[in-house]
Design a protein around this motif. Structure first.
Motif, PDB file in Angstrom:
ATOM      1  N   THR A  24       0.853  -1.193   0.000  1.00  0.00           N
ATOM      2  CA  THR A  24       0.000   0.000   0.000  1.00  0.00           C
ATOM      3  C   THR A  24       0.883   1.236   0.000  1.00  0.00           C
ATOM      4  OG1 THR A  24      -0.080   0.169   2.396  1.00  0.00           O
ATOM      5  CG2 THR A  24      -1.735  -1.250   1.350  1.00  0.00           C
ATOM      6  N   GLY A  25       0.275   2.408  -0.104  1.00  0.00           N
ATOM      7  CA  GLY A  25       1.016   3.667  -0.089  1.00  0.00           C
ATOM      8  C   GLY A  25       1.764   3.891   1.217  1.00  0.00           C
ATOM      9  N   LEU A  26       1.346   3.216   2.285  1.00  0.00           N
ATOM     10  CA  LEU A  26       2.003   3.371   3.581  1.00  0.00           C
ATOM     11  C   LEU A  26       3.110   2.332   3.780  1.00  0.00           C
ATOM     12  CD1 LEU A  26      -1.185   3.926   5.773  1.00  0.00           C
ATOM     13  CD2 LEU A  26       0.378   5.654   4.851  1.00  0.00           C
ATOM     14  N   GLY A  27       3.385   1.553   2.740  1.00  0.00           N
ATOM     15  CA  GLY A  27       4.421   0.538   2.851  1.00  0.00           C
ATOM     16  C   GLY A  27       3.921  -0.745   3.504  1.00  0.00           C
ATOM     17  N   LEU A  28       2.611  -0.865   3.721  1.00  0.00           N
ATOM     18  CA  LEU A  28       2.053  -2.086   4.294  1.00  0.00           C
ATOM     19  C   LEU A  28       1.921  -3.141   3.207  1.00  0.00           C
ATOM     20  CD1 LEU A  28      -0.719  -0.471   6.501  1.00  0.00           C
ATOM     21  CD2 LEU A  28       1.541  -1.270   7.227  1.00  0.00           C
ATOM     22  N   TYR A  29       2.023  -4.393   3.603  1.00  0.00           N
ATOM     23  CA  TYR A  29       2.008  -5.496   2.656  1.00  0.00           C
ATOM     24  C   TYR A  29       0.625  -6.141   2.627  1.00  0.00           C
ATOM     25  CZ  TYR A  29       3.725  -9.699   0.340  1.00  0.00           C
ATOM     26  OH  TYR A  29       3.948 -10.720  -0.544  1.00  0.00           O
ATOM     27  N   ASN A  30       0.025  -6.247   1.441  1.00  0.00           N
ATOM     28  CA  ASN A  30      -1.265  -6.915   1.275  1.00  0.00           C
ATOM     29  C   ASN A  30      -1.047  -8.242   0.562  1.00  0.00           C
ATOM     30  OD1 ASN A  30      -2.748  -4.834   2.344  1.00  0.00           O
ATOM     31  ND2 ASN A  30      -3.062  -3.839   0.372  1.00  0.00           N
ATOM     32  N   TYR A  31      -1.756  -9.267   1.019  1.00  0.00           N
ATOM     33  CA  TYR A  31      -1.665 -10.572   0.374  1.00  0.00           C
ATOM     34  C   TYR A  31      -3.067 -11.077   0.085  1.00  0.00           C
ATOM     35  CZ  TYR A  31      -0.815 -15.493  -0.420  1.00  0.00           C
ATOM     36  OH  TYR A  31      -0.783 -16.736  -0.971  1.00  0.00           O
ATOM     37  N   GLU A  32      -3.316 -11.383  -1.157  1.00  0.00           N
ATOM     38  CA  GLU A  32      -4.580 -11.992  -1.555  1.00  0.00           C
ATOM     39  C   GLU A  32      -4.266 -13.385  -2.072  1.00  0.00           C
ATOM     40  OE1 GLU A  32      -6.568  -9.543  -4.388  1.00  0.00           O
ATOM     41  OE2 GLU A  32      -6.327  -7.755  -3.173  1.00  0.00           O
ATOM     42  N   ALA A  33      -4.766 -14.396  -1.405  1.00  0.00           N
ATOM     43  CA  ALA A  33      -4.444 -15.776  -1.776  1.00  0.00           C
ATOM     44  C   ALA A  33      -5.231 -16.216  -2.999  1.00  0.00           C
ATOM     45  CB  ALA A  33      -4.751 -16.703  -0.615  1.00  0.00           C
ATOM     46  N   ALA A  34      -4.708 -17.221  -3.691  1.00  0.00           N
ATOM     47  CA  ALA A  34      -5.364 -17.779  -4.867  1.00  0.00           C
ATOM     48  C   ALA A  34      -6.630 -18.533  -4.467  1.00  0.00           C
ATOM     49  CB  ALA A  34      -4.416 -18.711  -5.600  1.00  0.00           C
ATOM     50  N   VAL A  35      -7.639 -18.363  -5.275  1.00  0.00           N
ATOM     51  CA  VAL A  35      -8.883 -19.112  -5.135  1.00  0.00           C
ATOM     52  C   VAL A  35      -9.029 -19.958  -6.387  1.00  0.00           C
ATOM     53  CG1 VAL A  35     -11.394 -18.936  -5.001  1.00  0.00           C
ATOM     54  CG2 VAL A  35      -9.964 -17.339  -3.713  1.00  0.00           C
ATOM     55  N   ASP A  36      -9.320 -21.239  -6.195  1.00  0.00           N
ATOM     56  CA  ASP A  36      -9.474 -22.169  -7.303  1.00  0.00           C
ATOM     57  C   ASP A  36     -10.884 -22.741  -7.240  1.00  0.00           C
ATOM     58  OD1 ASP A  36      -7.495 -24.153  -9.142  1.00  0.00           O
ATOM     59  OD2 ASP A  36      -9.394 -25.014  -8.492  1.00  0.00           O
ATOM     60  N   PHE A  37     -11.625 -22.654  -8.344  1.00  0.00           N
ATOM     61  CA  PHE A  37     -12.990 -23.171  -8.382  1.00  0.00           C
ATOM     62  C   PHE A  37     -13.147 -24.083  -9.589  1.00  0.00           C
ATOM     63  CE2 PHE A  37     -17.385 -23.009  -9.872  1.00  0.00           C
ATOM     64  CZ  PHE A  37     -18.029 -23.487  -8.745  1.00  0.00           C
ATOM     65  N   ARG A  38     -13.684 -25.275  -9.365  1.00  0.00           N
ATOM     66  CA  ARG A  38     -13.980 -26.200 -10.456  1.00  0.00           C
ATOM     67  C   ARG A  38     -15.389 -26.739 -10.253  1.00  0.00           C
ATOM     68  NH1 ARG A  38     -11.513 -28.734 -14.570  1.00  0.00           N
ATOM     69  NH2 ARG A  38      -9.430 -28.133 -13.903  1.00  0.00           N
ATOM     70  N   ILE A  70     -16.546 -27.112  -6.512  1.00  0.00           N
ATOM     71  CA  ILE A  70     -15.529 -27.317  -5.486  1.00  0.00           C
ATOM     72  C   ILE A  70     -14.654 -26.073  -5.428  1.00  0.00           C
ATOM     73  CG2 ILE A  70     -13.595 -28.731  -4.729  1.00  0.00           C
ATOM     74  CD1 ILE A  70     -14.966 -31.019  -6.382  1.00  0.00           C
ATOM     75  N   LEU A  71     -14.640 -25.417  -4.272  1.00  0.00           N
ATOM     76  CA  LEU A  71     -13.898 -24.183  -4.061  1.00  0.00           C
ATOM     77  C   LEU A  71     -12.715 -24.473  -3.141  1.00  0.00           C
ATOM     78  CD1 LEU A  71     -13.869 -21.014  -4.322  1.00  0.00           C
ATOM     79  CD2 LEU A  71     -15.111 -21.014  -2.161  1.00  0.00           C
ATOM     80  N   THR A  72     -11.521 -24.042  -3.552  1.00  0.00           N
ATOM     81  CA  THR A  72     -10.323 -24.178  -2.727  1.00  0.00           C
ATOM     82  C   THR A  72      -9.749 -22.791  -2.503  1.00  0.00           C
ATOM     83  OG1 THR A  72      -9.872 -26.334  -3.702  1.00  0.00           O
ATOM     84  CG2 THR A  72      -8.063 -25.280  -2.531  1.00  0.00           C
ATOM     85  N   TYR A  73      -9.505 -22.466  -1.233  1.00  0.00           N
ATOM     86  CA  TYR A  73      -8.967 -21.162  -0.856  1.00  0.00           C
ATOM     87  C   TYR A  73      -7.633 -21.404  -0.159  1.00  0.00           C
ATOM     88  CZ  TYR A  73      -8.968 -16.442   1.216  1.00  0.00           C
ATOM     89  OH  TYR A  73      -8.655 -15.157   1.579  1.00  0.00           O
ATOM     90  N   ASP A  74      -6.538 -21.070  -0.854  1.00  0.00           N
ATOM     91  CA  ASP A  74      -5.200 -21.400  -0.372  1.00  0.00           C
ATOM     92  C   ASP A  74      -4.863 -20.781   0.980  1.00  0.00           C
ATOM     93  OD1 ASP A  74      -4.756 -22.950  -2.574  1.00  0.00           O
ATOM     94  OD2 ASP A  74      -3.559 -21.457  -3.639  1.00  0.00           O
TER      95      ASP A  74
END
Length: 144
Positions: A24-38, A70-74
Protein backbone atom coordinates in the motif's frame (compact mmCIF):
# COMPACT_ATOMS: atom_id res chain seq x y z
CA UNK A 1 -34.82 -24.66 -42.29
CA UNK A 2 -33.71 -25.36 -38.75
CA UNK A 3 -34.60 -28.55 -36.93
CA UNK A 4 -35.09 -29.14 -33.19
CA UNK A 5 -32.16 -30.66 -31.30
CA UNK A 6 -31.75 -31.88 -27.74
CA UNK A 7 -28.34 -32.52 -26.26
CA UNK A 8 -27.04 -33.70 -22.91
CA UNK A 9 -23.50 -32.79 -21.94
CA UNK A 10 -21.21 -33.74 -19.05
CA UNK A 11 -18.66 -30.96 -18.59
CA UNK A 12 -16.40 -29.07 -16.23
CA UNK A 13 -15.60 -25.38 -15.73
CA UNK A 14 -12.36 -24.20 -14.11
CA UNK A 15 -11.69 -20.71 -12.72
CA UNK A 16 -8.52 -19.56 -10.94
CA UNK A 17 -8.08 -16.22 -9.20
CA UNK A 18 -4.33 -15.81 -8.87
CA UNK A 19 -2.40 -14.55 -5.87
CA UNK A 20 -1.70 -10.84 -5.79
CA UNK A 21 1.05 -9.43 -3.56
CA UNK A 22 1.10 -5.62 -3.32
CA UNK A 23 2.23 -2.89 -1.00
CA UNK A 24 0.00 0.00 0.00
CA UNK A 25 1.02 3.67 -0.09
CA UNK A 26 2.00 3.37 3.58
CA UNK A 27 4.42 0.54 2.85
CA UNK A 28 2.05 -2.09 4.29
CA UNK A 29 2.01 -5.50 2.66
CA UNK A 30 -1.27 -6.92 1.28
CA UNK A 31 -1.66 -10.57 0.37
CA UNK A 32 -4.58 -11.99 -1.56
CA UNK A 33 -4.44 -15.78 -1.78
CA UNK A 34 -5.36 -17.78 -4.87
CA UNK A 35 -8.88 -19.11 -5.14
CA UNK A 36 -9.47 -22.17 -7.30
CA UNK A 37 -12.99 -23.17 -8.38
CA UNK A 38 -13.98 -26.20 -10.46
CA UNK A 39 -17.51 -27.34 -11.28
CA UNK A 40 -18.78 -30.63 -12.68
CA UNK A 41 -22.26 -30.59 -14.20
CA UNK A 42 -24.78 -32.18 -16.51
CA UNK A 43 -26.20 -29.68 -18.96
CA UNK A 44 -29.35 -29.87 -21.11
CA UNK A 45 -29.19 -28.18 -24.56
CA UNK A 46 -32.55 -27.70 -26.34
CA UNK A 47 -32.27 -25.67 -29.53
CA UNK A 48 -32.15 -25.47 -33.30
CA UNK A 49 -29.63 -26.87 -35.79
CA UNK A 50 -29.02 -26.36 -39.50
CA UNK A 51 -27.27 -28.96 -41.68
CA UNK A 52 -25.00 -27.06 -44.09
CA UNK A 53 -23.13 -30.00 -45.63
CA UNK A 54 -23.03 -33.79 -45.23
CA UNK A 55 -21.04 -33.71 -41.99
CA UNK A 56 -21.16 -30.04 -41.02
CA UNK A 57 -23.91 -28.32 -39.02
CA UNK A 58 -24.42 -25.24 -36.83
CA UNK A 59 -26.51 -24.90 -33.66
CA UNK A 60 -27.96 -22.15 -31.50
CA UNK A 61 -29.52 -22.83 -28.13
CA UNK A 62 -30.04 -21.88 -24.52
CA UNK A 63 -28.73 -24.32 -21.92
CA UNK A 64 -29.35 -25.23 -18.30
CA UNK A 65 -26.97 -27.22 -16.09
CA UNK A 66 -26.58 -28.42 -12.50
CA UNK A 67 -23.92 -30.23 -10.54
CA UNK A 68 -21.28 -29.72 -7.86
CA UNK A 69 -18.81 -26.86 -7.40
CA UNK A 70 -15.53 -27.32 -5.49
CA UNK A 71 -13.90 -24.18 -4.06
CA UNK A 72 -10.32 -24.18 -2.73
CA UNK A 73 -8.97 -21.16 -0.86
CA UNK A 74 -5.20 -21.40 -0.37
CA UNK A 75 -4.82 -18.82 2.42
CA UNK A 76 -7.36 -20.62 4.63
CA UNK A 77 -5.97 -24.02 3.64
CA UNK A 78 -9.49 -25.22 3.02
CA UNK A 79 -11.86 -26.43 0.36
CA UNK A 80 -15.59 -27.04 0.15
CA UNK A 81 -18.16 -28.52 -2.18
CA UNK A 82 -21.64 -27.16 -2.85
CA UNK A 83 -24.49 -27.11 -5.34
CA UNK A 84 -23.65 -25.45 -8.68
CA UNK A 85 -26.04 -24.37 -11.46
CA UNK A 86 -25.60 -22.51 -14.73
CA UNK A 87 -27.64 -21.02 -17.56
CA UNK A 88 -26.50 -19.60 -20.85
CA UNK A 89 -26.84 -19.31 -24.58
CA UNK A 90 -24.43 -20.49 -27.25
CA UNK A 91 -23.80 -20.83 -30.96
CA UNK A 92 -21.73 -23.77 -32.18
CA UNK A 93 -20.37 -25.40 -35.32
CA UNK A 94 -19.68 -29.17 -35.57
CA UNK A 95 -18.24 -31.64 -38.00
CA UNK A 96 -19.44 -35.25 -37.65
CA UNK A 97 -17.79 -38.25 -39.31
CA UNK A 98 -19.82 -41.26 -40.48
CA UNK A 99 -18.84 -43.23 -37.34
CA UNK A 100 -20.53 -40.56 -35.16
CA UNK A 101 -17.37 -38.93 -33.78
CA UNK A 102 -17.84 -35.18 -33.66
CA UNK A 103 -15.58 -32.15 -33.16
CA UNK A 104 -16.82 -28.63 -32.66
CA UNK A 105 -16.32 -25.11 -31.43
CA UNK A 106 -18.75 -22.94 -29.49
CA UNK A 107 -19.09 -19.30 -28.49
CA UNK A 108 -21.58 -18.14 -25.89
CA UNK A 109 -22.48 -16.35 -22.70
CA UNK A 110 -22.84 -18.10 -19.34
CA UNK A 111 -24.00 -17.28 -15.81
CA UNK A 112 -23.19 -19.79 -13.06
CA UNK A 113 -23.32 -19.74 -9.28
CA UNK A 114 -22.32 -21.95 -6.37
CA UNK A 115 -22.92 -21.71 -2.61
CA UNK A 116 -21.03 -23.66 0.01
CA UNK A 117 -19.49 -23.49 3.45
CA UNK A 118 -15.70 -23.21 3.47
CA UNK A 119 -14.36 -24.90 6.61
CA UNK A 120 -10.98 -23.57 7.67
CA UNK A 121 -8.96 -24.43 10.76
CA UNK A 122 -10.05 -21.40 12.75
CA UNK A 123 -13.32 -20.32 11.10
CA UNK A 124 -16.07 -21.30 8.70
CA UNK A 125 -17.06 -19.05 5.78
CA UNK A 126 -20.28 -19.03 3.80
CA UNK A 127 -19.22 -18.64 0.18
CA UNK A 128 -21.21 -17.37 -2.80
CA UNK A 129 -19.32 -17.63 -6.07
CA UNK A 130 -20.69 -16.23 -9.33
CA UNK A 131 -19.13 -16.79 -12.74
CA UNK A 132 -20.45 -14.91 -15.76
CA UNK A 133 -19.23 -13.81 -19.13
CA UNK A 134 -18.29 -14.93 -22.60
CA UNK A 135 -17.33 -18.56 -23.19
CA UNK A 136 -15.28 -20.25 -25.88
CA UNK A 137 -15.09 -24.01 -26.06
CA UNK A 138 -13.62 -26.81 -28.12
CA UNK A 139 -15.59 -30.03 -28.02
CA UNK A 140 -15.18 -33.72 -28.82
CA UNK A 141 -18.24 -35.91 -28.71
CA UNK A 142 -20.26 -38.79 -30.09
CA UNK A 143 -23.47 -38.20 -32.01
CA UNK A 144 -26.06 -40.90 -31.36
Amino acid sequence: NGDFILGLEASTNHTVIESNNTTTGLGLYNYEAAVDFRSYQLTLHPGLAWLLDDGFHIEINPYFGAGVGILTYDLAGASSAGFYWEVGVRGAAYYTWKNGIQVGMQLGYMYGTSKSELKATSSNYDTDLTIQGMTLGLQLGLRL
